[in-house]
Design a protein around this motif. Structure first.
Motif, PDB file in Angstrom:
ATOM      1  N   ASN A  24      47.074  29.434  32.878  1.00 23.39           N
ATOM      2  CA  ASN A  24      45.772  28.789  32.664  1.00 23.39           C
ATOM      3  C   ASN A  24      44.863  28.969  33.874  1.00 23.39           C
ATOM      4  N   ALA A  25      45.415  28.990  35.073  1.00 24.49           N
ATOM      5  CA  ALA A  25      44.607  29.227  36.272  1.00 24.49           C
ATOM      6  C   ALA A  25      44.022  30.640  36.245  1.00 24.49           C
ATOM      7  N   VAL A  26      44.804  31.612  35.802  1.00 25.13           N
ATOM      8  CA  VAL A  26      44.309  32.981  35.679  1.00 25.13           C
ATOM      9  C   VAL A  26      43.198  33.042  34.630  1.00 25.13           C
ATOM     10  N   LEU A  27      43.385  32.365  33.512  1.00 20.28           N
ATOM     11  CA  LEU A  27      42.369  32.354  32.461  1.00 20.28           C
ATOM     12  C   LEU A  27      41.081  31.694  32.948  1.00 20.28           C
ATOM     13  N   ALA A  28      41.208  30.610  33.698  1.00 19.13           N
ATOM     14  CA  ALA A  28      40.028  29.919  34.227  1.00 19.13           C
ATOM     15  C   ALA A  28      39.286  30.822  35.216  1.00 19.13           C
ATOM     16  N   ALA A  29      40.029  31.529  36.062  1.00 19.28           N
ATOM     17  CA  ALA A  29      39.400  32.447  37.015  1.00 19.28           C
ATOM     18  C   ALA A  29      38.692  33.586  36.277  1.00 19.28           C
ATOM     19  N   ALA A  30      39.301  34.088  35.220  1.00 19.64           N
ATOM     20  CA  ALA A  30      38.673  35.154  34.431  1.00 19.64           C
ATOM     21  C   ALA A  30      37.396  34.649  33.766  1.00 19.64           C
ATOM     22  N   ALA A  31      37.414  33.430  33.249  1.00 20.33           N
ATOM     23  CA  ALA A  31      36.219  32.858  32.619  1.00 20.33           C
ATOM     24  C   ALA A  31      35.104  32.669  33.646  1.00 20.33           C
ATOM     25  N   ASP A  32      35.449  32.211  34.827  1.00 16.73           N
ATOM     26  CA  ASP A  32      34.450  32.045  35.892  1.00 16.73           C
ATOM     27  C   ASP A  32      33.858  33.400  36.298  1.00 16.73           C
ATOM     28  N   ALA A  33      34.706  34.395  36.442  1.00 14.81           N
ATOM     29  CA  ALA A  33      34.222  35.725  36.827  1.00 14.81           C
ATOM     30  C   ALA A  33      33.304  36.301  35.751  1.00 14.81           C
ATOM     31  N   PHE A  34      33.660  36.108  34.494  1.00 14.67           N
ATOM     32  CA  PHE A  34      32.829  36.601  33.404  1.00 14.67           C
ATOM     33  C   PHE A  34      31.482  35.894  33.377  1.00 14.67           C
ATOM     34  N   ALA A  35      31.489  34.574  33.556  1.00 20.58           N
ATOM     35  CA  ALA A  35      30.240  33.807  33.563  1.00 20.58           C
ATOM     36  C   ALA A  35      29.330  34.262  34.703  1.00 20.58           C
ATOM     37  N   ARG A  36      29.900  34.485  35.880  1.00 18.32           N
ATOM     38  CA  ARG A  36      29.104  34.958  37.013  1.00 18.32           C
ATOM     39  C   ARG A  36      28.531  36.346  36.734  1.00 18.32           C
ATOM     40  N   ALA A  37      29.314  37.214  36.099  1.00 17.69           N
ATOM     41  CA  ALA A  37      28.843  38.559  35.774  1.00 17.69           C
ATOM     42  C   ALA A  37      27.673  38.505  34.786  1.00 17.69           C
ATOM     43  N   VAL A  38      27.749  37.620  33.811  1.00 20.95           N
ATOM     44  CA  VAL A  38      26.655  37.479  32.848  1.00 20.95           C
ATOM     45  C   VAL A  38      25.392  37.005  33.556  1.00 20.95           C
ATOM     46  N   VAL A  39      25.512  35.997  34.407  1.00 18.74           N
ATOM     47  CA  VAL A  39      24.350  35.484  35.134  1.00 18.74           C
ATOM     48  C   VAL A  39      23.762  36.565  36.033  1.00 18.74           C
ATOM     49  N   HIS A  40      24.599  37.298  36.734  1.00 16.99           N
ATOM     50  CA  HIS A  40      24.102  38.373  37.597  1.00 16.99           C
ATOM     51  C   HIS A  40      23.383  39.441  36.775  1.00 16.99           C
ATOM     52  N   GLY A  41      23.902  39.750  35.605  1.00 21.92           N
ATOM     53  CA  GLY A  41      23.239  40.712  34.730  1.00 21.92           C
ATOM     54  C   GLY A  41      21.876  40.223  34.275  1.00 21.92           C
ATOM     55  N   ILE A  42      21.789  38.965  33.921  1.00 18.22           N
ATOM     56  CA  ILE A  42      20.508  38.384  33.487  1.00 18.22           C
ATOM     57  C   ILE A  42      19.503  38.400  34.630  1.00 18.22           C
ATOM     58  N   LEU A  43      19.942  38.035  35.820  1.00 16.28           N
ATOM     59  CA  LEU A  43      19.041  37.990  36.963  1.00 16.28           C
ATOM     60  C   LEU A  43      18.604  39.380  37.414  1.00 16.28           C
ATOM     61  N   ALA A  44      19.441  40.375  37.238  1.00 14.25           N
ATOM     62  CA  ALA A  44      19.130  41.724  37.692  1.00 14.25           C
ATOM     63  C   ALA A  44      18.401  42.557  36.638  1.00 14.25           C
ATOM     64  N   ALA A  45      18.338  42.076  35.408  1.00 13.08           N
ATOM     65  CA  ALA A  45      17.764  42.859  34.315  1.00 13.08           C
ATOM     66  C   ALA A  45      16.292  43.152  34.534  1.00 13.08           C
TER      67      ALA A  45
END
Length: 67
Positions: A24-45
């Motif tokens: 579950n810790a690995v899954l939570a870290a993956a979800a956090d990394a994905f969320a950050r990647a989406v936000v970075h994509g939105i901000l950089a678009a």
């Protein structure tokens, strides 16, 4: 927990399987990394075809991030 990418990444390891808490810790870290990647994509678009981006609509919100 049922994401194929996470299962694939964990399946390629050669070590022992994770206990449920560590898994579950690995899954939570993956979800956090994905969320950050989406936000970075939105901000950089950049805009295309006349459509405005988040940065166009809210420029003060991205000033700090773009430094």
């Amino acid at each position: 927990m049922f994401d194929g990418g996470t299962v694939f990444a964990l399946a390629t390891c050669t070590g022992p399987g994770l206990d449920p808490v560590a898994f579950n810790a690995v899954l939570a870290a993956a979800a956090d990394a994905f969320a950050r990647a989406v936000v970075h994509g939105i901000l950089a678009a950049g805009g295309a075809g006349g459509y405005r981006t988040y940065a166009d609509v809210f420029p003060s919100a991205v000033q700090e991030w773009r430094r």
